[in-house]
Design an enzyme around this catalytic site. Structure first.
Site, PDB file in Angstrom:
ATOM      1  N   PHE A   3     -33.640  14.102  -1.912  1.00 27.43           N
ATOM      2  CA  PHE A   3     -33.021  13.723  -0.639  1.00 27.43           C
ATOM      3  C   PHE A   3     -33.161  14.894   0.330  1.00 27.43           C
ATOM      4  O   PHE A   3     -32.773  16.022   0.012  1.00 27.43           O
ATOM      5  CB  PHE A   3     -31.540  13.389  -0.823  1.00 27.43           C
ATOM      6  CG  PHE A   3     -30.851  12.970   0.450  1.00 27.43           C
ATOM      7  CD1 PHE A   3     -30.791  11.634   0.800  1.00 27.43           C
ATOM      8  CD2 PHE A   3     -30.281  13.908   1.292  1.00 27.43           C
ATOM      9  CE1 PHE A   3     -30.175  11.234   1.989  1.00 27.43           C
ATOM     10  CE2 PHE A   3     -29.666  13.534   2.480  1.00 27.43           C
ATOM     11  CZ  PHE A   3     -29.609  12.190   2.826  1.00 27.43           C
ATOM     12  N   ASP A  40     -35.158  23.331  -0.107  1.00 27.29           N
ATOM     13  CA  ASP A  40     -34.061  22.698   0.619  1.00 27.29           C
ATOM     14  C   ASP A  40     -32.744  23.116  -0.034  1.00 27.29           C
ATOM     15  O   ASP A  40     -32.348  22.591  -1.073  1.00 27.29           O
ATOM     16  CB  ASP A  40     -34.240  21.175   0.569  1.00 27.29           C
ATOM     17  CG  ASP A  40     -33.135  20.419   1.303  1.00 27.29           C
ATOM     18  OD1 ASP A  40     -32.092  21.019   1.604  1.00 27.29           O
ATOM     19  OD2 ASP A  40     -33.321  19.206   1.543  1.00 27.29           O
ATOM     20  N   LYS A  87     -24.651  22.479   5.752  1.00 28.23           N
ATOM     21  CA  LYS A  87     -23.414  22.189   5.026  1.00 28.23           C
ATOM     22  C   LYS A  87     -22.424  23.352   5.001  1.00 28.23           C
ATOM     23  O   LYS A  87     -21.790  23.633   6.000  1.00 28.23           O
ATOM     24  CB  LYS A  87     -23.738  21.668   3.627  1.00 28.23           C
ATOM     25  CG  LYS A  87     -24.246  20.218   3.641  1.00 28.23           C
ATOM     26  CD  LYS A  87     -24.277  19.614   2.276  1.00 28.23           C
ATOM     27  CE  LYS A  87     -24.770  18.166   2.285  1.00 28.23           C
ATOM     28  NZ  LYS A  87     -23.759  17.214   2.777  1.00 28.23           N
ATOM     29  N   THR A 138     -33.088  21.547  23.559  1.00 23.67           N
ATOM     30  CA  THR A 138     -32.131  22.140  24.491  1.00 23.67           C
ATOM     31  C   THR A 138     -31.271  23.204  23.816  1.00 23.67           C
ATOM     32  O   THR A 138     -31.153  24.332  24.290  1.00 23.67           O
ATOM     33  CB  THR A 138     -31.222  21.058  25.106  1.00 23.67           C
ATOM     34  OG1 THR A 138     -32.029  20.125  25.818  1.00 23.67           O
ATOM     35  CG2 THR A 138     -30.209  21.684  26.054  1.00 23.67           C
TER      36      THR A 138
END
Length: 516
Positions: A237, A343, A374, A399
């Site tokens: 994931f 990751d 997280k 931005t």
């Protein structure tokens, strides 16, 4: 339960040292100690004593006063449902009354939280040190004057990064590209990999783009939009944005109806437990997966620029692999000039007993990029190779390009982790908790299957034949817990989770297992 003001005042009387001073052992409260659990009873007498609590005035234990959700929560949920989708709601929380390791609701229920907002709360609810950081002049300025960092960075942005985000950079990395969320961090890392690969193919970062490349890119066509890919792993994931979703392989509900890139996946080892009883089988399984990963990397019709992998596949069922597997992957990627992205969105920031989970692998050759979010309360990716910087401005740009307010919060989190030595605490508490779960698995055969995460701090999981029922009934005994994959129960407590909390959790879990 402490108010915000009381919580903020308490930090003033705490030690300012950034190392964990020797602490006298004490019980969590002044009440008579409860009878030790079966798990705790197996420890040596000196180990049955508790550490000094990080939150001296947090609740002594869970409080369950009503069903969950109770009447007040049901009213609030009905109100919210008129303007916001509540179908994935776990519980309606009252964060102003949540403190330390405990999450409160609107009905007076206070649960021991071992899920922590899907692994996202690092140092406890309403942490006094974070409250002080949140009320500082620097934070106020960052909130009300949020800068477009690429164009108008604030004057002290380098200092904020160097004393915070970069202070805990993984080994071999000294730069960061900040982002908004974990999915965003992964997608930015993918873009960096593709730009790096194309620069190599052109002959260097200084080689100008051709007119054909620029024109074709506007039509999503080659050569400006090249046929390249990111390889991920089955049951992994990596987020829910378009690029990250193309590398997510955990559940169909995440991906249904969403167009995806034509990117490959490789098998992730399906290990058998207990590990010590399946050494040869697991070694053979990891060898098979490495061979298949290399085959995919070298033959897929859209050439692989990078792979992305989690140290522990979290959403996909808490799937583990050995350090040798990850070392093998690193060797393969280096051999074929493919980048390796790790990751660490869920595994990072101390949860596994190391600040970064991939440190358990003892790599001599570090990954090319490490993504995070997280528990960091901000996001981005670390890197060390200057060639991973885009060769032109505005190629990695939006931005905000991150958020100084969240970077300041991460700095306060880092300071609190260092002050209380919370990575060590997580490693020690995790070993204690794992041992207790082993004992419970013997007391309740069939309830805890494939227990995994030994030596990985509190990043522990097991398979349950009645997983959803266990999660639901846990709330009735005052525990908030989560699941992953098809049948895994996963533990994601905060870094301030201590042995007293582990005993409360094990006691509650035993009650759940006894329910038929």
């Amino acid at each position: 339960m402490a108010t915000f003001m009381r919580a903020a005042l308490r930090v003033g009387v705490r030690t300012a040292a950034y190392t964990r001073a020797p602490m006298a052992r004490s019980m969590a409260s002044a009440t008579t100690p409860k009878k030790a659990t079966a798990a705790a009873a197996m420890r040596q007498p000196t180990e049955q004593l508790y550490d000094q609590p990080f939150f001296p005035d947090e609740p002594h234990g869970p409080i369950v006063r009503s069903s969950i959700p109770g009447p007040e929560s049901k009213k609030a949920i009905a109100h919210l449902d008129k303007v916001f989708d509540t179908r994935s709601l776990n519980m309606m929380a009252n964060y102003q009354k949540s403190y330390g390791n405990y999450i409160a609701d609107l009905d007076g229920n206070v649960l021991l939280d071992v899920y922590a907002q899907i692994a996202s709360i690092p140092v406890g609810y309403s942490n006094p040190a974070l409250l002080l950081a949140a009320t500082s002049p620097d934070m106020a300025s960052a909130i009300v004057n949020r800068p477009a960092l690429g164009n108008f960075p604030q004057h002290d942005w380098a200092q904020i990064l160097e004393t915070g985000v970069l202070r805990v950079a993984p080994p071999g990395m000294n730069q960061v590209f900040t982002a908004q969320a974990g999915s965003d961090a992964n997608e930015l890392a993918y873009k960096a990999a593709f730009m790096w690969k194309r620069n190599q193919e052109r002959g260097g970062a200084e080689v100008p783009f051709t007119e054909e490349e620029m024109t074709s890119s506007m039509n999503n066509a080659v050569p400006g939009s090249p046929h390249m890919s990111i390889m991920s792993f089955q049951t992994g994931f990596h987020g829910r944005l378009f690029g990250s979703l193309s590398t997510t392989r955990s559940k169909p509900i995440h991906k249904l109806d969403i167009p995806a890139f034509d990117w490959p996946q490789a098998p992730f080892p399906a290990l058998k437990y207990p590990l010590e009883q399946h050494v040869e089988e697991n070694a053979a399984e990891e060898k098979r997966c490495l061979e298949e990963a290399e085959r995919v990397m070298t033959t897929y019709h859209n050439p692989v620029a990078a792979i992305i992998i989690e140290p522990v596949q979290s959403e996909g069922g808490d799937n583990h692999a050995s350090p040798e597997f990850f070392k093998g992957l690193r060797a393969i990627t280096r051999k074929h000039n493919i980048l390796m992205i790790v990751d660490e969105v869920q595994t990072g920031v101390g949860a596994t007993g190391k600040f970064w989970a991939h440190e358990h692998w003892n790599l001599q050759d570090p990954p090319d990029m490490v993504t995070f979010s997280k528990k960091a309360q901000t996001a981005g990716y670390y890197f060390g190779n200057p060639e991973l910087r885009p060769n032109k401005p505005y190629r990695q740009f939006n931005t905000w390009m991150g958020d100084p307010a969240r970077a300041l919060l991460f700095r306060a989190i880092i300071n609190e982790i260092a002050r209380l030595d919370l990575v060590t605490n997580t490693a020690e508490t995790g070993a204690y908790l794992y041992s207790g779960l082993e004992t419970l698995s013997q007391q309740f055969p069939g309830e805890i299957l494939n227990l995994r995460g030994k030596g990985q701090g509190t990043f522990i999981a097991w398979d349950s034949p009645r997983r959803d029922e266990v999660l639901q009934r846990a709330k009735t005994v005052g525990i908030n817990i989560g699941g992953s994959g098809a049948r895994a129960v996963r533990l994601r407590p905060m870094l301030v989770f201590q042995r007293r909390h582990a005993d409360l959790f094990l006691e509650g879990l035993a009650k759940v297992f006894a329910m038929k």
